[in-house]
Design an enzyme around this catalytic site. Structure first.
Site, PDB file in Angstrom:
ATOM      1  NE  ARG A  65      47.156  36.953 -43.449  1.00  0.00           N
ATOM      2  CZ  ARG A  65      47.851  37.897 -42.825  1.00  0.00           C
ATOM      3  NH1 ARG A  65      47.307  39.060 -42.557  1.00  0.00           N
ATOM      4  NH2 ARG A  65      49.088  37.680 -42.437  1.00  0.00           N
ATOM      5  NE  ARG A  91      39.726  39.896 -44.267  1.00  0.00           N
ATOM      6  CZ  ARG A  91      38.995  39.443 -43.255  1.00  0.00           C
ATOM      7  NH1 ARG A  91      37.693  39.648 -43.223  1.00  0.00           N
ATOM      8  NH2 ARG A  91      39.555  38.787 -42.274  1.00  0.00           N
ATOM      9  CG  HIS A 109      44.171  54.817 -43.272  1.00  0.00           C
ATOM     10  ND1 HIS A 109      43.507  53.723 -42.757  1.00  0.00           N
ATOM     11  CD2 HIS A 109      44.416  55.642 -42.230  1.00  0.00           C
ATOM     12  CE1 HIS A 109      43.377  53.885 -41.439  1.00  0.00           C
ATOM     13  NE2 HIS A 109      43.922  55.033 -41.101  1.00  0.00           N
TER      14      HIS A 109
HETATM   15  C1  GRF Z   1      36.890  54.932 -47.004  1.00  0.00           C
HETATM   16  O1  GRF Z   1      36.763  55.884 -45.999  1.00  0.00           O
HETATM   17  C2  GRF Z   1      38.314  54.466 -47.122  1.00  0.00           C
HETATM   18  O2  GRF Z   1      39.245  55.473 -46.880  1.00  0.00           O
HETATM   19  C3  GRF Z   1      38.377  53.449 -46.012  1.00  0.00           C
HETATM   20  O3  GRF Z   1      37.133  52.792 -46.076  1.00  0.00           O
HETATM   21  C4  GRF Z   1      36.154  53.651 -46.644  1.00  0.00           C
HETATM   22  C5  GRF Z   1      35.604  52.960 -47.847  1.00  0.00           C
HETATM   23  O4  GRF Z   1      34.537  53.643 -48.418  1.00  0.00           O
HETATM   24  N1  GRF Z   1      39.541  52.613 -46.157  1.00  0.00           N
HETATM   25  P1  GRF Z   1      33.987  53.189 -49.817  1.00  0.00           P
HETATM   26  O5  GRF Z   1      33.717  51.677 -49.740  1.00  0.00           O
HETATM   27  O6  GRF Z   1      35.004  53.510 -50.865  1.00  0.00           O
HETATM   28  O7  GRF Z   1      32.704  53.948 -50.008  1.00  0.00           O
END
Ligand code: GRF
Length: 282
Positions: A65, A91, A109
């Site tokens: 990492r 990640r 999130h």
């Molecule tokens: C979204 O739901 C975001 O909240 C989560 O992963 C997903 C990514 O979607 N962390 P995208 O790649 O932006 O279409």
């Protein structure tokens, strides 16, 4: 404000930011770099096709990492970047990496944090028969999905919802609220510090600005001994733990409350205007 968006997959949130910039909704923002952590990240090709600088830093090519994060750091530092936006970046970043760019890293999130950290949030929300679900945009600190919240948006879960319907409905709100959060930062309405987010010289509490499913907003800001509650719908309150407050401070708190309320009402109006244009992206 120059931003870099870090992705691992589809990249629809990155595209939403790009579209908002194109349409003038993020007037003070330039998307200077898109970084993908996997070669399968479909968003990277989409970014390239749009003429955006896109770089693959493939995690699988690094044995640790640390090496991966060093490569990431090197690439980021080659560009004048003010804010890193993690949007579907799968990640977990080390404390060392976060310290290099803190507090200017935010993450989106898909849950109402602190509930449902980690993966498969929609599925877990449905399994728990929650009535509310939502999204959170927060400052990234060491530790998964833990940093101080900037903005949170709640949506109602219907009894008829499936994982697909809930995901799709929330994703549209993710695009809108990520745009909003970046806009608040780019316009200097909210600032980031290592100690959390701020509204003017007041500290926004860890729960951030909360938008209910009904599009009502509330937030709490604090300074010294004072706590101001601000709401888009009601008067709010000002509470001090000192019995004999200085009148000037009182006046200032009232003015701050009024200005913050005006901000929430302005955002509410903007959100309602956007609602009629909302379409799936990606
Ligand atoms: C979204 O739901 C975001 O909240 C989560 O992963 C997903 C990514 O979607 N962390 P995208 O790649 O932006 O279409």
């Amino acid at each position: 404000m120059n931003i870099a968006v870090l992705i691992s997959g589809r990249g629809s949130n990155m595209l939403a930011l790009h579209q908002a910039i194109q349409s003038g909704n993020l007037a003070n923002v330039t998307l200077v770099l898109v970084i993908g952590s996997r070669k399968e990240a479909a968003g990277l090709a989409k970014a390239s096709n749009l003429g955006l600088p896109a770089e693959l830093i493939d995690r699988s090519k690094f044995s640790s990492r640390r090496d991966f994060e060093d490569a990431l750091t090197q690439t980021i530092r080659q560009h004048p970047i003010d804010l890193l936006v993690l949007a579907g970046f799968m990640r977990v970043l080390s404390a060392d990496f976060v310290a290099r760019f803190a507090p200017n890293i935010i993450n989106i999130h898909p849950s109402l944090l602190p509930k449902y950290k980690g993966l498969n949030t929609h599925k877990r929300v449905l399994a728990a028969q929650e009535k509310k679900h939502g999204l959170t945009i927060h400052i990234v600190t060491a530790g998964l999905d833990r940093g101080p919240i900037i903005v949170q948006k709640e949506i109602a879960v219907a009894t008829t919802d499936t994982e697909e319907s809930l995901t799709a409905r929330l994703l549209i709100q993710e695009h809108l609220f990520l745009t909003l959060a970046v806009r608040l930062l780019a316009d200097g309405e909210i600032t980031l510090t290592r100690d959390g987010a701020r509204y003017q010289n007041w500290k926004l509490d860890r729960r951030g600005i909360k938008w209910t499913a009904e599009n009502h907003a509330k937030m709490k800001i604090t300074r010294d001994d004072m706590v101001i509650s601000v709401s888009s719908e009601t008067q709010g309150s000002i509470v001090s733990s000192l019995p004999n407050r200085n009148r000037n401070l009182d006046k200032e708190a009232e003015q701050t409350q009024e200005a913050a309320r005006e901000l929430l009402c302005r955002i509410k109006k903007w959100l309602l205007e956007q609602d009629s244009n909302l379409r799936p992206i990606g």
